[in-house]
Motif scaffolding. Structure first.
Motif, PDB file in Angstrom:
ATOM      1  N   LYS A  69       0.834  -1.206   0.000  1.00  0.00           N
ATOM      2  CA  LYS A  69       0.000   0.000   0.000  1.00  0.00           C
ATOM      3  C   LYS A  69       0.869   1.256   0.000  1.00  0.00           C
ATOM      4  O   LYS A  69       1.969   1.246   0.526  1.00  0.00           O
ATOM      5  CB  LYS A  69      -0.895   0.012   1.239  1.00  0.00           C
ATOM      6  CG  LYS A  69      -1.905  -1.113   1.195  1.00  0.00           C
ATOM      7  CD  LYS A  69      -2.770  -1.081   2.424  1.00  0.00           C
ATOM      8  CE  LYS A  69      -3.535  -2.388   2.540  1.00  0.00           C
ATOM      9  NZ  LYS A  69      -4.320  -2.463   3.761  1.00  0.00           N
ATOM     10  N   THR A  70       0.352   2.297  -0.588  1.00  0.00           N
ATOM     11  CA  THR A  70       1.075   3.559  -0.571  1.00  0.00           C
ATOM     12  C   THR A  70       0.058   4.692  -0.540  1.00  0.00           C
ATOM     13  O   THR A  70      -1.081   4.507  -0.929  1.00  0.00           O
ATOM     14  CB  THR A  70       2.011   3.674  -1.795  1.00  0.00           C
ATOM     15  OG1 THR A  70       2.804   4.841  -1.648  1.00  0.00           O
ATOM     16  CG2 THR A  70       1.244   3.784  -3.100  1.00  0.00           C
ATOM     17  N   ASN A  71       0.483   5.836  -0.083  1.00  0.00           N
ATOM     18  CA  ASN A  71      -0.381   7.024  -0.043  1.00  0.00           C
ATOM     19  C   ASN A  71       0.287   8.135  -0.829  1.00  0.00           C
ATOM     20  O   ASN A  71       1.483   8.320  -0.711  1.00  0.00           O
ATOM     21  CB  ASN A  71      -0.477   7.582   1.396  1.00  0.00           C
ATOM     22  CG  ASN A  71      -1.351   6.728   2.280  1.00  0.00           C
ATOM     23  OD1 ASN A  71      -1.989   5.784   1.829  1.00  0.00           O
ATOM     24  ND2 ASN A  71      -1.366   7.063   3.552  1.00  0.00           N
ATOM     25  N   ARG A 114      -8.974  10.767  -0.085  1.00  0.00           N
ATOM     26  CA  ARG A 114      -9.587  11.870   0.658  1.00  0.00           C
ATOM     27  C   ARG A 114      -9.482  13.114  -0.211  1.00  0.00           C
ATOM     28  O   ARG A 114      -8.479  13.315  -0.881  1.00  0.00           O
ATOM     29  CB  ARG A 114      -8.807  12.074   1.951  1.00  0.00           C
ATOM     30  CG  ARG A 114      -9.511  12.880   2.986  1.00  0.00           C
ATOM     31  CD  ARG A 114      -8.956  12.601   4.382  1.00  0.00           C
ATOM     32  NE  ARG A 114      -7.510  12.489   4.402  1.00  0.00           N
ATOM     33  CZ  ARG A 114      -6.832  11.854   5.352  1.00  0.00           C
ATOM     34  NH1 ARG A 114      -7.449  11.291   6.362  1.00  0.00           N
ATOM     35  NH2 ARG A 114      -5.523  11.783   5.311  1.00  0.00           N
ATOM     36  N   PHE A 199      -5.151   6.468  -1.447  1.00  0.00           N
ATOM     37  CA  PHE A 199      -4.485   5.406  -0.697  1.00  0.00           C
ATOM     38  C   PHE A 199      -4.622   4.192  -1.610  1.00  0.00           C
ATOM     39  O   PHE A 199      -5.732   3.726  -1.844  1.00  0.00           O
ATOM     40  CB  PHE A 199      -5.166   5.137   0.634  1.00  0.00           C
ATOM     41  CG  PHE A 199      -5.421   6.384   1.431  1.00  0.00           C
ATOM     42  CD1 PHE A 199      -4.454   7.363   1.531  1.00  0.00           C
ATOM     43  CD2 PHE A 199      -6.622   6.582   2.079  1.00  0.00           C
ATOM     44  CE1 PHE A 199      -4.686   8.523   2.265  1.00  0.00           C
ATOM     45  CE2 PHE A 199      -6.864   7.730   2.829  1.00  0.00           C
ATOM     46  CZ  PHE A 199      -5.895   8.701   2.908  1.00  0.00           C
TER      47      PHE A 199
HETATM   48  C1  LIG Z   1      -2.194   6.222   4.501  1.00  0.00           C
HETATM   49  O1  LIG Z   1      -2.981   7.203   5.139  1.00  0.00           O
HETATM   50  C2  LIG Z   1      -3.956   6.652   6.044  1.00  0.00           C
HETATM   51  C3  LIG Z   1      -4.842   7.783   6.559  1.00  0.00           C
HETATM   52  O2  LIG Z   1      -4.078   8.880   6.956  1.00  0.00           O
HETATM   53  C4  LIG Z   1      -3.237   5.909   7.154  1.00  0.00           C
HETATM   54  O3  LIG Z   1      -4.188   5.314   8.008  1.00  0.00           O
HETATM   55  C5  LIG Z   1      -2.353   4.824   6.535  1.00  0.00           C
HETATM   56  O4  LIG Z   1      -1.597   4.199   7.537  1.00  0.00           O
HETATM   57  C6  LIG Z   1      -1.413   5.416   5.497  1.00  0.00           C
HETATM   58  N1  LIG Z   1      -0.705   4.309   4.845  1.00  0.00           N
HETATM   59  C7  LIG Z   1       0.572   4.378   4.486  1.00  0.00           C
HETATM   60  C8  LIG Z   1       1.121   3.160   3.802  1.00  0.00           C
HETATM   61  O5  LIG Z   1       1.276   5.357   4.676  1.00  0.00           O
END
Ligand SMILES: *[C@@H]1O[C@H](CO)[C@@H](O)[C@H](O)[C@H]1NC(C)=O
Ligand SMILES: *[C@@H]1O[C@H](CO)[C@@H](O)[C@H](O)[C@H]1NC(C)=O
Length: 214
Positions: A69-71, A114, A199
């Protein structure tokens, strides 16, 4: 773990259903997949997610690839002078060792994110699927018009007729490129900059389908 042992049984039962109950040929197609598929490497790059690479994995289910996963975020500044990243991208290259005689296609990927957009500002979340070195692409774009402040879900489903397939006998990588944009960048009085965030991918899973080379 036990689920995986039962899965072939279930697939066998489903395949044995009378033809009248099979909704479409693509169902049959999804059930036929090679065994022992391996993902050689997953590499991330792009302004949104930075360069990272992840080691090989064997797929216990040949139609599901687990993706880390990545954001990432596209953000407009509070004013023209403070414009930050109004367009960001994250490219995920997935190198699948496809067994000879088989080719695969992206079938589905889910995302959530978001959005914070004042009135007059639009956020755009686009994902483009392709195979490296091939010009054919499939894109899905979602538009959000401000004012909008909240979470969103996007579920990409590539229908049979839109699918693009890996070349038989090639080692091309599946290329998933996500792009986020915020526009226009007119002076905003908001104390919080307009932003769109994704996300990706939701649940860390990407669905692929297989077919035999023709
Ligand atoms: C991405 O953002 C969400 C909400 O802020 C957070 O819960 C999650 O841990 C984040 N994931 C990563 C991989 O950074
Ligand atoms: C991946 O796809 C994106 C968007 O289509 C493209 O800009 C990029 O060059 C591709 N990268 C590779 C390695 O194929």
């Amino acid at each position: 773990m036990h689920l995986f042992h039962y899965f072939p049984l279930f697939a066998g039962l489903a395949a044995a259903l009378p033809a009248a109950n099979a909704p479409s040929s693509h169902l049959k197609q999804r059930q036929s997949a090679p065994q022992g598929v391996q993902v050689a490497e997953i590499a991330y790059s792009g302004s949104g997610c930075g360069a990272k690479s992840y080691p090989a994995q064997s797929l216990s289910d040949p139609t599901t690839i687990s993706v880390p996963k990545t954001n990432f975020t596209a953000e407009a500044g509070k004013s023209q002078a403070q414009v930050v990243d109004t367009r960001t991208t994250c490219q995920i290259l997935i190198k699948v060792n496809q067994p000879s005689g088989w080719q695969y296609s992206i079938a589905k990927a889910d995302y959530y994110g978001r959005v914070h957009l004042p009135a007059g500002v639009t956020g755009i979340s686009t994902t483009t699927y392709s195979f490296s070195g091939d010009t054919k692409k499939v894109s899905k774009a979602y538009y959000f018009d401000g004012p909008f402040d909240g979470l969103y879900y996007r579920n990409d489903r590539i229908v049979d007729t839109d699918r693009i397939w890996s070349a038989c006998g090639s080692a091309a990588s599946l290329n998933i490129t996500a792009e986020l944009r915020v526009a226009p960048l007119t002076g905003q009085s908001s104390t919080r900059p307009a932003s769109i965030e994704i996300f990706a991918p939701l649940g860390g899973k990407v669905g692929i389908s297989w077919r035999t080379c023709t």
